[in-house]
Motif scaffolding. Sequence first.
Motif, PDB file in Angstrom:
ATOM      1  N   ASP A 415       0.832  -1.201   0.000  1.00 29.32           N
ATOM      2  CA  ASP A 415       0.000   0.000   0.000  1.00 29.32           C
ATOM      3  C   ASP A 415       0.868   1.253   0.000  1.00 29.32           C
ATOM      4  OD1 ASP A 415      -2.317  -1.517   0.068  1.00 29.32           O
ATOM      5  OD2 ASP A 415      -2.365  -1.589   2.270  1.00 29.32           O
ATOM      6  N   ARG A 478      -1.105 -10.957   5.763  1.00 26.60           N
ATOM      7  CA  ARG A 478      -1.358  -9.512   5.890  1.00 26.60           C
ATOM      8  C   ARG A 478      -1.084  -9.050   7.315  1.00 26.60           C
ATOM      9  NH1 ARG A 478      -4.664  -6.218   8.057  1.00 26.60           N
ATOM     10  NH2 ARG A 478      -5.915  -7.912   8.938  1.00 26.60           N
ATOM     11  N   GLN A 479      -1.549  -9.807   8.310  1.00 35.10           N
ATOM     12  CA  GLN A 479      -1.338  -9.428   9.705  1.00 35.10           C
ATOM     13  C   GLN A 479       0.151  -9.460  10.060  1.00 35.10           C
ATOM     14  OE1 GLN A 479      -3.830 -11.976  12.076  1.00 35.10           O
ATOM     15  NE2 GLN A 479      -5.738 -11.317  11.075  1.00 35.10           N
ATOM     16  N   GLU A 482       1.895  -6.377   8.616  1.00 35.84           N
ATOM     17  CA  GLU A 482       1.568  -5.157   9.364  1.00 35.84           C
ATOM     18  C   GLU A 482       2.293  -5.115  10.711  1.00 35.84           C
ATOM     19  OE1 GLU A 482      -2.413  -2.545  10.552  1.00 35.84           O
ATOM     20  OE2 GLU A 482      -2.592  -4.691  10.121  1.00 35.84           O
ATOM     21  N   SER A 483       2.499  -6.280  11.315  1.00 30.40           N
ATOM     22  CA  SER A 483       3.099  -6.303  12.655  1.00 30.40           C
ATOM     23  C   SER A 483       4.623  -6.430  12.633  1.00 30.40           C
ATOM     24  CB  SER A 483       2.511  -7.469  13.456  1.00 30.40           C
ATOM     25  OG  SER A 483       2.823  -8.707  12.834  1.00 30.40           O
ATOM     26  N   THR A 496       1.780  -1.991   5.148  1.00 29.61           N
ATOM     27  CA  THR A 496       0.587  -2.815   4.947  1.00 29.61           C
ATOM     28  C   THR A 496       0.495  -3.232   3.498  1.00 29.61           C
ATOM     29  OG1 THR A 496      -0.844  -0.902   4.481  1.00 29.61           O
ATOM     30  CG2 THR A 496      -0.649  -1.604   6.786  1.00 29.61           C
ATOM     31  N   SER A 498      -2.299  -4.879   0.392  1.00 29.57           N
ATOM     32  CA  SER A 498      -3.637  -5.221  -0.074  1.00 29.57           C
ATOM     33  C   SER A 498      -3.503  -6.454  -0.955  1.00 29.57           C
ATOM     34  CB  SER A 498      -4.249  -4.067  -0.872  1.00 29.57           C
ATOM     35  OG  SER A 498      -4.413  -2.926  -0.066  1.00 29.57           O
ATOM     36  N   ARG A 529      -7.752  -0.487   1.418  1.00 32.93           N
ATOM     37  CA  ARG A 529      -6.424  -1.086   1.528  1.00 32.93           C
ATOM     38  C   ARG A 529      -6.256  -1.885   2.841  1.00 32.93           C
ATOM     39  NH1 ARG A 529      -5.392   3.803  -1.199  1.00 32.93           N
ATOM     40  NH2 ARG A 529      -4.268   3.542  -3.168  1.00 32.93           N
ATOM     41  N   ASN A 530      -5.107  -2.510   2.982  1.00 23.61           N
ATOM     42  CA  ASN A 530      -4.770  -3.312   4.162  1.00 23.61           C
ATOM     43  C   ASN A 530      -5.855  -4.362   4.416  1.00 23.61           C
ATOM     44  OD1 ASN A 530      -3.333  -4.298   6.320  1.00 23.61           O
ATOM     45  ND2 ASN A 530      -4.039  -2.727   7.745  1.00 23.61           N
ATOM     46  N   ARG A 531      -6.177  -5.114   3.404  1.00 27.78           N
ATOM     47  CA  ARG A 531      -7.199  -6.153   3.533  1.00 27.78           C
ATOM     48  C   ARG A 531      -7.049  -7.176   2.413  1.00 27.78           C
ATOM     49  NH1 ARG A 531     -12.079  -2.791   4.050  1.00 27.78           N
ATOM     50  NH2 ARG A 531     -10.532  -1.399   4.930  1.00 27.78           N
TER      51      ARG A 531
END
Length: 541
Positions: A415, A478-479, A482-483, A496, A498, A529-531
């Motif tokens: 993203d 995805r998780q 992000e982490s 992040t 998508s 986004r981020n999904r």
Amino acid sequence: MTKFHKKIFLFISFTLLISEVIFVALNYRSDKEALQKALEQEGQQSQKTFEVALARTLESMSQLATFVASTPNVQRLMALADRTVSDQESSTIDLGTIRTLLYEEVAPSWQKMTSDYDVRQLHFHLGPGSTSFLRVHKPERYGDNMDELRHLVVDVNRDGKPRQGFELGRVYAGIRGVVPIYSFSDPAKQVGALEVGTSFTTLIHSLSSAIGQDVAVLIREDRIDEAVWRRPGHGFESDCGCFVEASSSNTADDVIASLEKAPGYQPGFDGRTTLATTPNGPVVLTEFALRDYIGIRDDHKVPVGRIMIWGSAEDAIEDLYRTTLTNILYAFAVFVLIELALFFGMRFIITRLEATIDDRTRDIRALNLKLEAMAHLDQLTGVYNRRYLMKRLGEERNRCARLGSPSALIMLDVDHFKRVNDDWGHQAGDTVLYQLGRLMKEHARNYDIVGRYGGEEFVILLPGVDERTGYELGENLRQRVESEITIPGSDSVAVTISAGLAVYREGYREEDWLAAADVALYAAKRSGRNRVVVSNSNMTD
């Protein structure tokens, strides 16, 4: 040693010397041909990457045009303009007022499109043909007829079918999407056309960053002079009669001028890759034709311009020279050893020669195996490159079609990756892509295929995985991203992604499967986004 033996020794020595020279020459020729072939393959990949990036940009322009053209107030105002032009005597409102209202209606969207999508042009046309009603990017310019220039618009106003392509204009050369505008009150009646366009600048800078080479767009001078009101002042006129519309390098003018003056260089449009010597050092150059909409539609023999992609060839040339020097040293060593062996006996010569040949053969085979393995990988991220990914995708599609087994494909990208490059630098962007590649490989199973599709876009092929499991794997990835991944140099800003998931469906070709995942990816971006979004999902809670 007798005189006769000396003659035999000298004859054999001379024969061996000639053989060693031929050996080095043949190896040099073979290595040079291999280098040329490798450079040609890289050039073909760069051309494909450019074509994919151009297609995605054209699709983006078309989507933006469709969004604005479907706005009810835009449809009402354009229908009013169409009626006013048809019957000005009975009209209660003049065209200037309609134009002002239309400008006020689309101005907020125009500002957002220029900032978020680098849109350079928003242009309303009345039909038939192509009569400018409102240039949102140049509102003071309107009313001119461009039937001989804007064939995209003319064709859309003729049959109501959306079109896209590259085309010259009065103000600048643009990557354009054109869609029909229909009356709000009478959806079957076309009242004009809307054109959304952008320049090559953003596309080639993004492409240059992705492939690590410089890119320039050259357009024929005569076509520029025929089209624009006033020639842009920033363009560089090269000896080939071309105008540099856009380039990714501040020194592009000097490099292009050097290339065109290099010995043996001839401008080409046939997609060739060549090595050229310039005052700034050797470069590898790929050139291919740039065709505009009318050129593609009418199959013009002479393209409107060409694309040049180049980068330094110093490392490749140094590797070639280093290999040649190694071959020379090997040959010299072998010659000395053989000469010594000749002095002590022919048996020792034959034994030593066979051992040397065996060693060289093993070295070449080991090197070939190493090169073959490296050819499958993307150098930056460590995942598979696009060529190998497409090969495995075709194999998996055939397997699914033959056995009826499930398989899923995830297409994802970072993203706001352009913002990462712009705000923290391309090195930070490369680090993000490297970390993402590492994380995807850790997350994948042994038989999953993780590949770089282009730029910041990746594809994960999941054999034997159904829709629900594929979604869970995509969501877990995805998780983790992000982490676990942050932007280097930032205050722990999380990265992040998508992602779009598409499972194999009966009758899918490779491009259908990729397109389904791509549509889902775009849906993920449009929805925030981020999904992870599943294409045509059959899942139930």
